[in-house]
Design a protein around this motif. Sequence first.
Motif, PDB file in Angstrom:
ATOM      1  N   LEU A 143       0.831  -1.200   0.000  1.00 10.40           N
ATOM      2  CA  LEU A 143       0.000   0.000   0.000  1.00 10.40           C
ATOM      3  C   LEU A 143       0.869   1.254   0.000  1.00 10.40           C
ATOM      4  N   LEU A 144       1.954   1.217   0.768  1.00  6.55           N
ATOM      5  CA  LEU A 144       2.837   2.370   0.864  1.00  6.55           C
ATOM      6  C   LEU A 144       3.619   2.608  -0.421  1.00  6.55           C
ATOM      7  N   ALA A 145       3.670   1.601  -1.267  1.00  2.49           N
ATOM      8  CA  ALA A 145       4.377   1.747  -2.540  1.00  2.49           C
ATOM      9  C   ALA A 145       3.556   2.503  -3.579  1.00  2.49           C
ATOM     10  N   LEU A 146       2.272   2.706  -3.323  1.00  2.00           N
ATOM     11  CA  LEU A 146       1.421   3.438  -4.258  1.00  2.00           C
ATOM     12  C   LEU A 146       1.772   4.928  -4.252  1.00  2.00           C
ATOM     13  N   VAL A 147       1.348   5.638  -5.279  1.00  2.00           N
ATOM     14  CA  VAL A 147       1.535   7.085  -5.279  1.00  2.00           C
ATOM     15  C   VAL A 147       0.692   7.669  -4.143  1.00  2.00           C
ATOM     16  N   PRO A 148       1.124   8.775  -3.527  1.00  2.00           N
ATOM     17  CA  PRO A 148       0.438   9.290  -2.334  1.00  2.00           C
ATOM     18  C   PRO A 148      -1.061   9.498  -2.500  1.00  2.00           C
ATOM     19  N   ALA A 149      -1.500  10.050  -3.619  1.00  2.00           N
ATOM     20  CA  ALA A 149      -2.931  10.327  -3.776  1.00  2.00           C
ATOM     21  C   ALA A 149      -3.737   9.034  -3.796  1.00  2.00           C
ATOM     22  N   GLU A 150      -3.230   8.020  -4.472  1.00  2.00           N
ATOM     23  CA  GLU A 150      -3.924   6.735  -4.563  1.00  2.00           C
ATOM     24  C   GLU A 150      -3.961   6.054  -3.203  1.00  2.00           C
ATOM     25  N   ARG A 151      -2.843   6.127  -2.500  1.00  2.00           N
ATOM     26  CA  ARG A 151      -2.769   5.541  -1.156  1.00  2.00           C
ATOM     27  C   ARG A 151      -3.738   6.241  -0.211  1.00  2.00           C
ATOM     28  N   ALA A 152      -3.814   7.561  -0.290  1.00  2.00           N
ATOM     29  CA  ALA A 152      -4.688   8.326   0.596  1.00  2.00           C
ATOM     30  C   ALA A 152      -6.148   7.943   0.405  1.00  2.00           C
TER      31      ALA A 152
END
Length: 241
Positions: A164-173
């Motif tokens: 999950l942390l490997a996703l881009v910040p907006a997608e993770r958020a």
Amino acid sequence: MRRGTRYGVLLGPLLAGGAPPDLVRRAARGLGLPERGAYAVVVLAGSVPEAAVAEGPDADGTRWRWCGPGDGAGDVAVVLLGAAGPPGALARLGKHGAGPGGMSPVVGSLAELGAARRLAGTALLTCAPGTREVVRLDERLPTALLVSRPELSARLLAEVFGPLLALVPAERAVLVGTLEAWLECGGSMGRAAVRLRCHRNTVFNRLRRLERLTARSLSRPRELVDLVLALDVLRLSSAPP
């Protein structure tokens, strides 16, 4: 007189713990407090509004004795609780905008303030960055366990939320925010959808994706515990989700 200048010498040994009985008795007299009673310790970070630091007694009988900063924290208060108990003390601090802060469990005497001081400090560590909340340790015990062992917390976060942390910040958020909303809504997809202003199926699809990424199911209690604890670690991180 400014807080800390009047009671610091008396409170210091009590808050450090291990004070001998005769010192506890002398401190009680100097503080104008009974040796035994329903006490709690509050540790606040940063500056505290002057309006928050009156000694009392408050309307419910709560009495406050303040000590200056120590151990890298802000002001420390020893609280002789009144009829409203811990919620009443927290309400007063919240009214005056004091925080973030942590409150210890209730102890039965001034001699126990050392342990209470340590636990209040642990409660403070469970406050998320940027918040003004003052929290009770008794309401944050699982999170308190995490902050007490930072190396295990970091491992838990990496193990559960690594993909999950490997996703881009907006997608993770988006995924983290959906999980938070679902938990706050008691596991109701419909209520979470209303809160997030999206369709119920959108919530469902986001949560299914989160399950695939973490290899954990929200319907399995033990795996849900992993997700909730990892979410707490992420919440306490200085980095945004």
